[in-house]
Design a protein around this motif. Structure first.
Motif, PDB file in Angstrom:
ATOM      1  N   ARG A 177      76.591  11.709  -7.318  1.00 15.63           N
ATOM      2  CA  ARG A 177      78.031  11.722  -7.605  1.00 15.63           C
ATOM      3  C   ARG A 177      78.682  12.979  -7.040  1.00 15.63           C
ATOM      4  O   ARG A 177      79.775  12.923  -6.465  1.00 15.63           O
ATOM      5  CB  ARG A 177      78.262  11.635  -9.117  1.00 15.63           C
ATOM      6  CG  ARG A 177      79.736  11.507  -9.508  1.00 15.63           C
ATOM      7  CD  ARG A 177      79.891  11.498 -11.014  1.00 15.63           C
ATOM      8  NE  ARG A 177      79.128  10.431 -11.636  1.00 15.63           N
ATOM      9  CZ  ARG A 177      78.911  10.346 -12.946  1.00 15.63           C
ATOM     10  NH1 ARG A 177      79.398  11.280 -13.763  1.00 15.63           N
ATOM     11  NH2 ARG A 177      78.207   9.346 -13.444  1.00 15.63           N
ATOM     12  N   PHE A 178      78.004  14.120  -7.193  1.00 15.87           N
ATOM     13  CA  PHE A 178      78.547  15.366  -6.646  1.00 15.87           C
ATOM     14  C   PHE A 178      78.616  15.293  -5.120  1.00 15.87           C
ATOM     15  O   PHE A 178      79.567  15.796  -4.502  1.00 15.87           O
ATOM     16  CB  PHE A 178      77.685  16.548  -7.090  1.00 15.87           C
ATOM     17  CG  PHE A 178      78.210  17.883  -6.652  1.00 15.87           C
ATOM     18  CD1 PHE A 178      79.460  18.331  -7.058  1.00 15.87           C
ATOM     19  CD2 PHE A 178      77.449  18.705  -5.828  1.00 15.87           C
ATOM     20  CE1 PHE A 178      79.948  19.564  -6.659  1.00 15.87           C
ATOM     21  CE2 PHE A 178      77.930  19.936  -5.423  1.00 15.87           C
ATOM     22  CZ  PHE A 178      79.183  20.372  -5.826  1.00 15.87           C
ATOM     23  N   LEU A 234      81.996  15.838  -2.921  1.00 14.34           N
ATOM     24  CA  LEU A 234      82.112  16.897  -1.917  1.00 14.34           C
ATOM     25  C   LEU A 234      82.285  16.335  -0.505  1.00 14.34           C
ATOM     26  O   LEU A 234      82.725  17.046   0.392  1.00 14.34           O
ATOM     27  CB  LEU A 234      80.872  17.800  -1.971  1.00 14.34           C
ATOM     28  CG  LEU A 234      81.057  19.223  -1.438  1.00 14.34           C
ATOM     29  CD1 LEU A 234      82.028  19.999  -2.326  1.00 14.34           C
ATOM     30  CD2 LEU A 234      79.725  19.961  -1.362  1.00 14.34           C
ATOM     31  N   SER A 235      81.958  15.076  -0.313  1.00 14.52           N
ATOM     32  CA  SER A 235      82.061  14.480   1.023  1.00 14.52           C
ATOM     33  C   SER A 235      83.506  14.370   1.496  1.00 14.52           C
ATOM     34  O   SER A 235      83.771  14.388   2.703  1.00 14.52           O
ATOM     35  CB  SER A 235      81.430  13.079   1.033  1.00 14.52           C
ATOM     36  OG  SER A 235      82.236  12.147   0.326  1.00 14.52           O
ATOM     37  N   GLY A 236      84.422  14.217   0.549  1.00 13.72           N
ATOM     38  CA  GLY A 236      85.829  14.069   0.922  1.00 13.72           C
ATOM     39  C   GLY A 236      86.139  12.754   1.606  1.00 13.72           C
ATOM     40  O   GLY A 236      87.150  12.649   2.309  1.00 13.72           O
ATOM     41  N   VAL A 237      85.298  11.745   1.423  1.00 13.72           N
ATOM     42  CA  VAL A 237      85.553  10.437   2.039  1.00 13.72           C
ATOM     43  C   VAL A 237      86.878   9.881   1.520  1.00 13.72           C
ATOM     44  O   VAL A 237      87.168   9.942   0.332  1.00 13.72           O
ATOM     45  CB  VAL A 237      84.402   9.454   1.736  1.00 13.72           C
ATOM     46  CG1 VAL A 237      84.777   8.030   2.166  1.00 13.72           C
ATOM     47  CG2 VAL A 237      83.138   9.885   2.443  1.00 13.72           C
ATOM     48  N   ARG A 238      87.662   9.345   2.458  1.00 17.20           N
ATOM     49  CA  ARG A 238      88.978   8.796   2.113  1.00 17.20           C
ATOM     50  C   ARG A 238      89.102   7.363   2.628  1.00 17.20           C
ATOM     51  O   ARG A 238      88.293   6.899   3.431  1.00 17.20           O
ATOM     52  CB  ARG A 238      90.090   9.667   2.720  1.00 17.20           C
ATOM     53  CG  ARG A 238      90.100  11.099   2.197  1.00 17.20           C
ATOM     54  CD  ARG A 238      91.331  11.849   2.695  1.00 17.20           C
ATOM     55  NE  ARG A 238      91.376  11.946   4.140  1.00 17.20           N
ATOM     56  CZ  ARG A 238      90.762  12.887   4.846  1.00 17.20           C
ATOM     57  NH1 ARG A 238      90.029  13.804   4.250  1.00 17.20           N
ATOM     58  NH2 ARG A 238      90.871  12.912   6.164  1.00 17.20           N
ATOM     59  N   HIS A 239      90.158   6.704   2.186  1.00 16.14           N
ATOM     60  CA  HIS A 239      90.437   5.334   2.609  1.00 16.14           C
ATOM     61  C   HIS A 239      90.503   5.259   4.138  1.00 16.14           C
ATOM     62  O   HIS A 239      91.144   6.080   4.779  1.00 16.14           O
ATOM     63  CB  HIS A 239      91.779   4.886   2.017  1.00 16.14           C
ATOM     64  CG  HIS A 239      92.020   3.417   2.105  1.00 16.14           C
ATOM     65  ND1 HIS A 239      91.486   2.517   1.215  1.00 16.14           N
ATOM     66  CD2 HIS A 239      92.739   2.675   3.008  1.00 16.14           C
ATOM     67  CE1 HIS A 239      91.865   1.290   1.541  1.00 16.14           C
ATOM     68  NE2 HIS A 239      92.621   1.358   2.614  1.00 16.14           N
ATOM     69  N   GLY A 240      89.792   4.306   4.696  1.00 15.52           N
ATOM     70  CA  GLY A 240      89.817   4.100   6.144  1.00 15.52           C
ATOM     71  C   GLY A 240      88.796   4.897   6.923  1.00 15.52           C
ATOM     72  O   GLY A 240      88.702   4.757   8.146  1.00 15.52           O
ATOM     73  N   ASP A 263      72.633   3.540  -3.028  1.00 18.53           N
ATOM     74  CA  ASP A 263      73.451   4.165  -4.077  1.00 18.53           C
ATOM     75  C   ASP A 263      74.698   4.838  -3.509  1.00 18.53           C
ATOM     76  O   ASP A 263      75.806   4.664  -4.039  1.00 18.53           O
ATOM     77  CB  ASP A 263      72.623   5.201  -4.856  1.00 18.53           C
ATOM     78  CG  ASP A 263      71.607   4.561  -5.784  1.00 18.53           C
ATOM     79  OD1 ASP A 263      71.681   3.340  -5.983  1.00 18.53           O
ATOM     80  OD2 ASP A 263      70.737   5.283  -6.299  1.00 18.53           O
ATOM     81  N   LEU A 264      74.534   5.624  -2.446  1.00 16.97           N
ATOM     82  CA  LEU A 264      75.685   6.300  -1.849  1.00 16.97           C
ATOM     83  C   LEU A 264      76.568   5.305  -1.102  1.00 16.97           C
ATOM     84  O   LEU A 264      77.800   5.345  -1.208  1.00 16.97           O
ATOM     85  CB  LEU A 264      75.215   7.402  -0.894  1.00 16.97           C
ATOM     86  CG  LEU A 264      74.581   8.638  -1.523  1.00 16.97           C
ATOM     87  CD1 LEU A 264      74.167   9.628  -0.437  1.00 16.97           C
ATOM     88  CD2 LEU A 264      75.523   9.326  -2.502  1.00 16.97           C
ATOM     89  N   ALA A 265      75.944   4.412  -0.333  1.00 14.68           N
ATOM     90  CA  ALA A 265      76.714   3.468   0.479  1.00 14.68           C
ATOM     91  C   ALA A 265      77.629   2.604  -0.387  1.00 14.68           C
ATOM     92  O   ALA A 265      78.766   2.288   0.002  1.00 14.68           O
ATOM     93  CB  ALA A 265      75.772   2.593   1.295  1.00 14.68           C
ATOM     94  N   ARG A 266      77.163   2.234  -1.552  1.00 12.64           N
ATOM     95  CA  ARG A 266      77.972   1.402  -2.452  1.00 12.64           C
ATOM     96  C   ARG A 266      79.259   2.119  -2.840  1.00 12.64           C
ATOM     97  O   ARG A 266      80.352   1.519  -2.829  1.00 12.64           O
ATOM     98  CB  ARG A 266      77.149   1.053  -3.695  1.00 12.64           C
ATOM     99  CG  ARG A 266      77.885   0.183  -4.692  1.00 12.64           C
ATOM    100  CD  ARG A 266      77.030  -0.018  -5.933  1.00 12.64           C
ATOM    101  NE  ARG A 266      77.721  -0.834  -6.927  1.00 12.64           N
ATOM    102  CZ  ARG A 266      77.337  -0.965  -8.168  1.00 12.64           C
ATOM    103  NH1 ARG A 266      76.246  -0.344  -8.606  1.00 12.64           N
ATOM    104  NH2 ARG A 266      78.004  -1.723  -9.014  1.00 12.64           N
ATOM    105  N   GLN A 267      79.155   3.389  -3.186  1.00  8.77           N
ATOM    106  CA  GLN A 267      80.345   4.153  -3.576  1.00  8.77           C
ATOM    107  C   GLN A 267      81.239   4.440  -2.379  1.00  8.77           C
ATOM    108  O   GLN A 267      82.475   4.382  -2.489  1.00  8.77           O
ATOM    109  CB  GLN A 267      79.923   5.448  -4.265  1.00  8.77           C
ATOM    110  CG  GLN A 267      79.150   5.245  -5.560  1.00  8.77           C
ATOM    111  CD  GLN A 267      79.918   4.394  -6.553  1.00  8.77           C
ATOM    112  OE1 GLN A 267      81.132   4.530  -6.728  1.00  8.77           O
ATOM    113  NE2 GLN A 267      79.205   3.485  -7.220  1.00  8.77           N
ATOM    114  N   PHE A 268      80.625   4.751  -1.233  1.00  7.94           N
ATOM    115  CA  PHE A 268      81.429   4.989  -0.028  1.00  7.94           C
ATOM    116  C   PHE A 268      82.200   3.732   0.364  1.00  7.94           C
ATOM    117  O   PHE A 268      83.343   3.811   0.833  1.00  7.94           O
ATOM    118  CB  PHE A 268      80.539   5.442   1.126  1.00  7.94           C
ATOM    119  CG  PHE A 268      80.015   6.852   0.978  1.00  7.94           C
ATOM    120  CD1 PHE A 268      80.812   7.865   0.481  1.00  7.94           C
ATOM    121  CD2 PHE A 268      78.717   7.166   1.360  1.00  7.94           C
ATOM    122  CE1 PHE A 268      80.332   9.169   0.346  1.00  7.94           C
ATOM    123  CE2 PHE A 268      78.228   8.452   1.246  1.00  7.94           C
ATOM    124  CZ  PHE A 268      79.036   9.460   0.737  1.00  7.94           C
ATOM    125  N   SER A 269      81.575   2.566   0.196  1.00  6.77           N
ATOM    126  CA  SER A 269      82.240   1.303   0.510  1.00  6.77           C
ATOM    127  C   SER A 269      83.506   1.127  -0.321  1.00  6.77           C
ATOM    128  O   SER A 269      84.566   0.731   0.185  1.00  6.77           O
ATOM    129  CB  SER A 269      81.266   0.149   0.259  1.00  6.77           C
ATOM    130  OG  SER A 269      81.925  -1.097   0.330  1.00  6.77           O
TER     131      SER A 269
END
Length: 256
Positions: free
Chosen positions: A58-59, A63-69, A81-87
């Motif tokens: 989660r941290f 910290l990744s700062g991923v945004r829409h688009g 686990d990460l890919a699901r949240q990034f999606s």
């Protein structure tokens, strides 16, 4: 007649846990480990960390700062686990690539995400971190969680990640590291080399793979060394955050 020992001696040697092996053998040996543990990977993660791995991830996402688009590459993405949240964050106009060198782990991750209805903006690619099959300057964010320690040539992998990032893009490396407290370190060693293989034997019928995982953690560069490797590759503003007493560290670097 050629002495076969001399031929073997001429081949570069690397480590597989505490063992020395020919570089050409390491990828196969690592693959065997993850083929063995893939089906029970999520269960073992929860048992080994007491569920704390979810907080570490989660941290990383925060910290990744991923945004829409955004375009996101999750290397050694395993069970997703990460890919699901990034999606979810990147949305329908974004793109998430879950990459893993291991076919068994990639299948488990793909099946898990499809079962949860997460697939619209995710693609699955079997790929070697040292030779990423993506264009230059393509991704906004690249992550690798608990995968870098298994890579034979870490410098090559870090350089490959730099290449595929856009200028201003961010690399996040979540990995086991060196505990900051000596007493804590001793307790962690006792857990890693006694209880961890025992759990592996009980849950996956494979103590050796979890013994390798414990050894691979000890052979991984410490926090400052990895920070230096990222800076040497060309990343700027490299920082790291210790979590759970330094058992895990999250490194972050920016492509200039």
């Amino acid at each position: 007649m050629t002495d076969p020992r001399k031929e073997h001696d001429a081949e570069p040697i690397t480590h597989f846990g505490y063992k020395n092996v020919a570089e050409s053998e390491k990828a196969h040996k690592v693959a065997e480990v993850f083929h063995s543990v893939a089906a029970k990977y999520d269960l073992m993660n929860d048992l080994m960390s007491g569920g704390i791995h979810r907080l570490w991830k989660r941290f990383t996402i925060e910290l990744s700062g991923v945004r829409h688009g955004n375009r996101v590459l999750d290397i050694a993405g395993g069970t997703g686990d990460l890919a699901r949240q990034f999606s979810r964050i990147a949305g329908p106009t974004g793109e998430v690539v879950l990459a893993d060198i291991n076919a068994s782990m990639l299948k488990v991750g793909r099946d898990k995400l499809l079962d949860k209805g997460v697939a619209g903006n995710i693609s699955f690619v079997q790929a070697d971190a040292e030779k990423l099959p993506f264009p230059d300057n393509h991704f906004d964010v690249v992550t690798i969680a608990f995968g870098l320690r298994n890579v034979t040539h870490k410098e090559d992998a870090i350089a490959s990640m730099l290449r595929v990032l856009k200028p201003g893009g961010r690399l996040l490396v979540l990995e086991f590291s060196k505990p900051t407290n000596q007493l804590f370190s001793k307790a962690y060693d006792a857990y890693s080399f006694s209880l961890l293989p025992m759990m592996g034997k009980l849950i996956t019928n494979d103590a050796d793979s979890y013994r390798y995982l414990a050894e691979s953690i000890r052979m991984h560069p410490d926090q400052e060394t990895l920070k230096g490797m990222m800076a040497d590759a060309g990343f700027e503003r490299v920082t790291y955050h210790n979590m759970t007493g330094g058992i895990v560290a999250l490194h972050r670097g920016i492509k200039p």
